[in-house]
Write a protein that holds these residues in place. Structure first.
Motif, PDB file in Angstrom:
ATOM      1  N   GLY A 168       0.832  -1.206   0.000  1.00  0.00           N
ATOM      2  CA  GLY A 168       0.000   0.000   0.000  1.00  0.00           C
ATOM      3  C   GLY A 168       0.865   1.255   0.000  1.00  0.00           C
ATOM      4  N   SER A 169       2.052   1.157   0.608  1.00  0.00           N
ATOM      5  CA  SER A 169       2.951   2.315   0.669  1.00  0.00           C
ATOM      6  C   SER A 169       3.590   2.608  -0.682  1.00  0.00           C
ATOM      7  CB  SER A 169       4.066   2.071   1.700  1.00  0.00           C
ATOM      8  OG  SER A 169       3.494   1.871   2.964  1.00  0.00           O
ATOM      9  N   LEU A 170       3.448   1.688  -1.646  1.00  0.00           N
ATOM     10  CA  LEU A 170       4.053   1.900  -2.973  1.00  0.00           C
ATOM     11  C   LEU A 170       3.069   2.515  -3.974  1.00  0.00           C
ATOM     12  CD1 LEU A 170       6.102  -1.412  -3.275  1.00  0.00           C
ATOM     13  CD2 LEU A 170       6.772   0.775  -2.270  1.00  0.00           C
ATOM     14  N   LEU A 171       1.834   2.759  -3.505  1.00  0.00           N
ATOM     15  CA  LEU A 171       0.857   3.439  -4.369  1.00  0.00           C
ATOM     16  C   LEU A 171       1.199   4.927  -4.397  1.00  0.00           C
ATOM     17  CD1 LEU A 171      -2.331   1.742  -2.876  1.00  0.00           C
ATOM     18  CD2 LEU A 171      -1.623   1.523  -5.260  1.00  0.00           C
ATOM     19  N   ASP A 179      -7.013   8.004 -12.939  1.00  0.00           N
ATOM     20  CA  ASP A 179      -6.023   7.965 -14.015  1.00  0.00           C
ATOM     21  C   ASP A 179      -5.118   6.756 -13.826  1.00  0.00           C
ATOM     22  OD1 ASP A 179      -6.947  10.246 -15.085  1.00  0.00           O
ATOM     23  OD2 ASP A 179      -5.406  11.560 -14.209  1.00  0.00           O
ATOM     24  N   TRP A 180      -4.490   6.333 -14.934  1.00  0.00           N
ATOM     25  CA  TRP A 180      -3.511   5.251 -14.808  1.00  0.00           C
ATOM     26  C   TRP A 180      -2.253   5.780 -14.146  1.00  0.00           C
ATOM     27  CZ3 TRP A 180      -4.242   0.170 -15.382  1.00  0.00           C
ATOM     28  CH2 TRP A 180      -5.397  -0.237 -16.072  1.00  0.00           C
ATOM     29  N   SER A 181      -1.647   4.934 -13.329  1.00  0.00           N
ATOM     30  CA  SER A 181      -0.464   5.323 -12.587  1.00  0.00           C
ATOM     31  C   SER A 181       0.455   4.115 -12.516  1.00  0.00           C
ATOM     32  CB  SER A 181      -0.958   5.674 -11.185  1.00  0.00           C
ATOM     33  OG  SER A 181      -0.136   6.548 -10.553  1.00  0.00           O
ATOM     34  N   LYS A 182       1.704   4.331 -12.110  1.00  0.00           N
ATOM     35  CA  LYS A 182       2.616   3.182 -11.990  1.00  0.00           C
ATOM     36  C   LYS A 182       2.934   2.936 -10.525  1.00  0.00           C
ATOM     37  CE  LYS A 182       4.996   3.319 -16.424  1.00  0.00           C
ATOM     38  NZ  LYS A 182       4.284   2.161 -16.952  1.00  0.00           N
ATOM     39  N   LEU A 183       2.901   1.675 -10.134  1.00  0.00           N
ATOM     40  CA  LEU A 183       3.315   1.331  -8.778  1.00  0.00           C
ATOM     41  C   LEU A 183       4.803   1.655  -8.673  1.00  0.00           C
ATOM     42  CD1 LEU A 183       1.940   0.000  -6.328  1.00  0.00           C
ATOM     43  CD2 LEU A 183       2.942  -2.167  -7.041  1.00  0.00           C
ATOM     44  N   LYS A 184       5.212   2.234  -7.531  1.00  0.00           N
ATOM     45  CA  LYS A 184       6.608   2.666  -7.426  1.00  0.00           C
ATOM     46  C   LYS A 184       7.576   1.490  -7.545  1.00  0.00           C
ATOM     47  CE  LYS A 184       5.379   6.752  -4.960  1.00  0.00           C
ATOM     48  NZ  LYS A 184       4.732   7.127  -3.711  1.00  0.00           N
ATOM     49  N   VAL A 185       8.648   1.706  -8.269  1.00  0.00           N
ATOM     50  CA  VAL A 185       9.666   0.661  -8.439  1.00  0.00           C
ATOM     51  C   VAL A 185      10.720   0.878  -7.359  1.00  0.00           C
ATOM     52  CG1 VAL A 185      11.379  -0.325 -10.006  1.00  0.00           C
ATOM     53  CG2 VAL A 185       9.313   0.748 -10.926  1.00  0.00           C
ATOM     54  N   ILE A 186      11.016  -0.153  -6.610  1.00  0.00           N
ATOM     55  CA  ILE A 186      11.977   0.031  -5.525  1.00  0.00           C
ATOM     56  C   ILE A 186      13.166  -0.917  -5.672  1.00  0.00           C
ATOM     57  CG2 ILE A 186      10.214   0.806  -3.921  1.00  0.00           C
ATOM     58  CD1 ILE A 186      10.417  -1.964  -2.551  1.00  0.00           C
ATOM     59  N   GLU A 187      14.237  -0.585  -4.943  1.00  0.00           N
ATOM     60  CA  GLU A 187      15.421  -1.445  -4.964  1.00  0.00           C
ATOM     61  C   GLU A 187      15.429  -2.346  -3.737  1.00  0.00           C
ATOM     62  OE1 GLU A 187      19.342  -0.365  -6.280  1.00  0.00           O
ATOM     63  OE2 GLU A 187      18.590   1.685  -6.526  1.00  0.00           O
ATOM     64  N   TYR A 188      15.960  -3.540  -3.927  1.00  0.00           N
ATOM     65  CA  TYR A 188      15.993  -4.519  -2.841  1.00  0.00           C
ATOM     66  C   TYR A 188      17.425  -4.783  -2.402  1.00  0.00           C
ATOM     67  CZ  TYR A 188      11.254  -5.111  -4.460  1.00  0.00           C
ATOM     68  OH  TYR A 188       9.956  -4.874  -4.809  1.00  0.00           O
ATOM     69  N   PRO A 189      17.651  -5.219  -1.157  1.00  0.00           N
ATOM     70  CA  PRO A 189      16.631  -5.482  -0.149  1.00  0.00           C
ATOM     71  C   PRO A 189      16.016  -4.176   0.375  1.00  0.00           C
ATOM     72  CG  PRO A 189      18.816  -5.760   0.803  1.00  0.00           C
ATOM     73  CD  PRO A 189      19.020  -5.519  -0.663  1.00  0.00           C
ATOM     74  N   ALA A 190      14.719  -4.290   0.733  1.00  0.00           N
ATOM     75  CA  ALA A 190      14.040  -3.155   1.346  1.00  0.00           C
ATOM     76  C   ALA A 190      13.744  -3.538   2.790  1.00  0.00           C
ATOM     77  CB  ALA A 190      12.739  -2.875   0.610  1.00  0.00           C
ATOM     78  N   LEU A 366      12.468   6.747   0.777  1.00  0.00           N
ATOM     79  CA  LEU A 366      11.502   6.354   1.821  1.00  0.00           C
ATOM     80  C   LEU A 366      10.110   6.332   1.209  1.00  0.00           C
ATOM     81  CD1 LEU A 366      10.536   6.111   4.874  1.00  0.00           C
ATOM     82  CD2 LEU A 366      10.407   8.610   4.839  1.00  0.00           C
ATOM     83  N   TYR A 367       9.353   5.279   1.475  1.00  0.00           N
ATOM     84  CA  TYR A 367       7.973   5.200   0.990  1.00  0.00           C
ATOM     85  C   TYR A 367       7.023   5.133   2.165  1.00  0.00           C
ATOM     86  CZ  TYR A 367      10.315   4.537  -3.367  1.00  0.00           C
ATOM     87  OH  TYR A 367      11.126   4.741  -4.444  1.00  0.00           O
TER      88      TYR A 367
END
Ligand code: KG4
Ligand code: ZN
Length: 405
Positions: A168-171, A179-190, A366-367
């Motif tokens: 939910g924090s990546l919305l 509108d269309w949106s993109k889920l945030k792309v994150i780097e791992y490890p998170a 930070l998300y």
């Protein structure tokens, strides 16, 4: 693909419709609708969530919520809509009443004037919270999902509520505009710090495979040994004679104390601040507040407003210090490349500021969840359902203590 999310793990009855499209490293999405009906006011007279009342209220709320959700979503879910014939509908509803009636009388009693359910909406999948949470409350959501699944012949999948708080924090923040949106792309490890009324957990997150964005792999690396942090906020609020849920009230008093320069005369303990592990403990802090209140009453005969403010501030400072120290430790331990915070307590302004400071200090993204998804909601549940094909199930079971790994 359109997913209907159902969330009833605590005192929020929530439904959401989320449309998604795979897009390589992430997911394209748009929010078709998200409704939350909070029961907090009803429970406040008991000073906390009363499970049988939560169950009854979910049973009463879900059909009216679905009616509104579908009505508002018509242009998106009509498609090549088919209509269940009157006879077939009647026989299906009778079957449903027999099957679900004995354990879900409130939900089944709410099945009146439900002609709108005869239109099979363009929904591909139903995602429902199976746990963790209050089992009587979870069962209502699961039964509701099964009823719809049976009626419309749509598959249903179980979702872990805590995974909902993570993704939910990546919305993005703008979730209401369709509108269309993109889920945030994150780097791992998170690393995720999950802080709610029922949980306080540090979670290490990795991808399951290099080639696909989802599903994710979770490992709990720290957790509370007794009370959750939100629970501590609520219990301290109750001791200070503030309404349930106490978090926002404590937070408001603490802000006033700071503005007015009011300080508590001594220090409350910082539990497990110096322990080597990533665990937490908050029940001692609550007891310390209890003693502080008792001493104040013995001394002055009352718990005055100024005293309340000073305790609220000192309590918040304790929680802040412990959470941020352990979050830093977790980042160091796993070499985190991303920080995520989730759960209702993330609404707290002081904590948000502290997380932002840590993010700046480490130079890590930070998300934080937007206001709409920081508390319990069904959007995050639909999102997990959309990214996780793990298992369709026709045998769902509430699991009050379900873990992330
Ligand atoms: O995630 P959530 O909505 O429900 C659970 O899954 O538990 O979290 C609810 C918790 C409650 O304990 C509430 O007091 C706390 O979040 N909370 C806050 C604030 N707003 C809500 N705690 C501290 N400060 C706030 N501003
Ligand atoms: Zn929650």
């Amino acid at each position: 693909m359109i997913t209907l999310g159902i969330e009833t793990s605590c005192d929020e009855s929530a439904l959401a419709l989320l449309e998604t499209k795979e897009s390589g490293v992430t997911l394209d999405y748009r929010v078709i609708g998200s409704l939350i009906h909070s029961q907090a006011e009803l429970h406040s007279q008991f000073g906390g969530v009363f499970p049988s009342l939560a169950k009854r209220e979910h049973g009463k709320n879900l059909i009216p919520l679905l009616r509104k959700l579908l009505a508002d979503a018509r242009p998106y879910i009509d498609g090549n809509q088919s209509l269940i014939s009157e006879n077939e509908f009647e026989s299906k509803i009778n079957e449903i009443k027999l099957k679900f009636g004995p354990k879900n009388s409130d939900l089944v009693d709410s099945l009146i004037d439900i002609n709108f359910l005869r239109f099979i909406p363009k929904i591909d999948r139903i995602a429902v919270t199976e746990g963790p949470g209050l089992e009587p409350a979870l069962w209502v959501g699961i039964s509701f999902g099964e009823i719809l699944s049976q009626l419309w012949s749509i598959p249903i999948i179980p979702v872990n509520h805590m995974e909902g708080h993570v993704v939910g924090s990546l919305l993005n923040n703008e979730i209401e505009n369709k509108d269309w949106s993109k889920l945030k792309v994150i780097e791992y490890p998170a690393v995720a710090l999950l802080i709610s009324g029922g949980h306080t957990e540090l979670v290490e997150i990795n991808k399951q495979s290099e080639t696909t964005a989802f599903p994710l792999k979770y490992k709990i690396i720290g957790q509370t040994r007794d009370d959750a942090v939100g629970e501590a906020f609520d219990k301290v609020a109750r001791l200070l004679e503030l309404p349930y849920p106490g978090g926002p009230h404590i937070s408001k008093l603490a802000e006033q104390a700071e503005r007015e320069g009011i300080q508590y005369v001594s220090q409350l303990p910082r539990p497990m601040l110096k322990s080597d592990d990533l665990d937490f403990s908050f029940s001692g802090l609550k007891t310390a507040v209890l003693y502080a209140i008792r001493d104040e009453k013995n001394l002055t005969g009352i718990i005055g407003n100024e005293f309340k403010k000073s305790i609220a501030l000192e309590f918040e400072l304790c929680v802040d210090e412990v959470l941020t120290k352990k979050l830093r430790k977790a980042i160091d331990k796993i070499g985190a490349k991303t920080i995520i915070a989730g759960g209702g307590v993330v609404a707290n302004n002081r904590l948000r500021r502290s997380f932002e400071n840590i993010s700046r200090e480490y130079g890590l993204p930070l998300y934080l969840p937007s206001r709409h998804v920081s508390g319990d909601n069904a959007l995050m549940i639909a999102l997990v359902g959309a990214i996780d094909d793990r298992k369709y199930s026709d045998q769902l079971k509430a699991d009050g203590t379900k873990r992330l790994n």
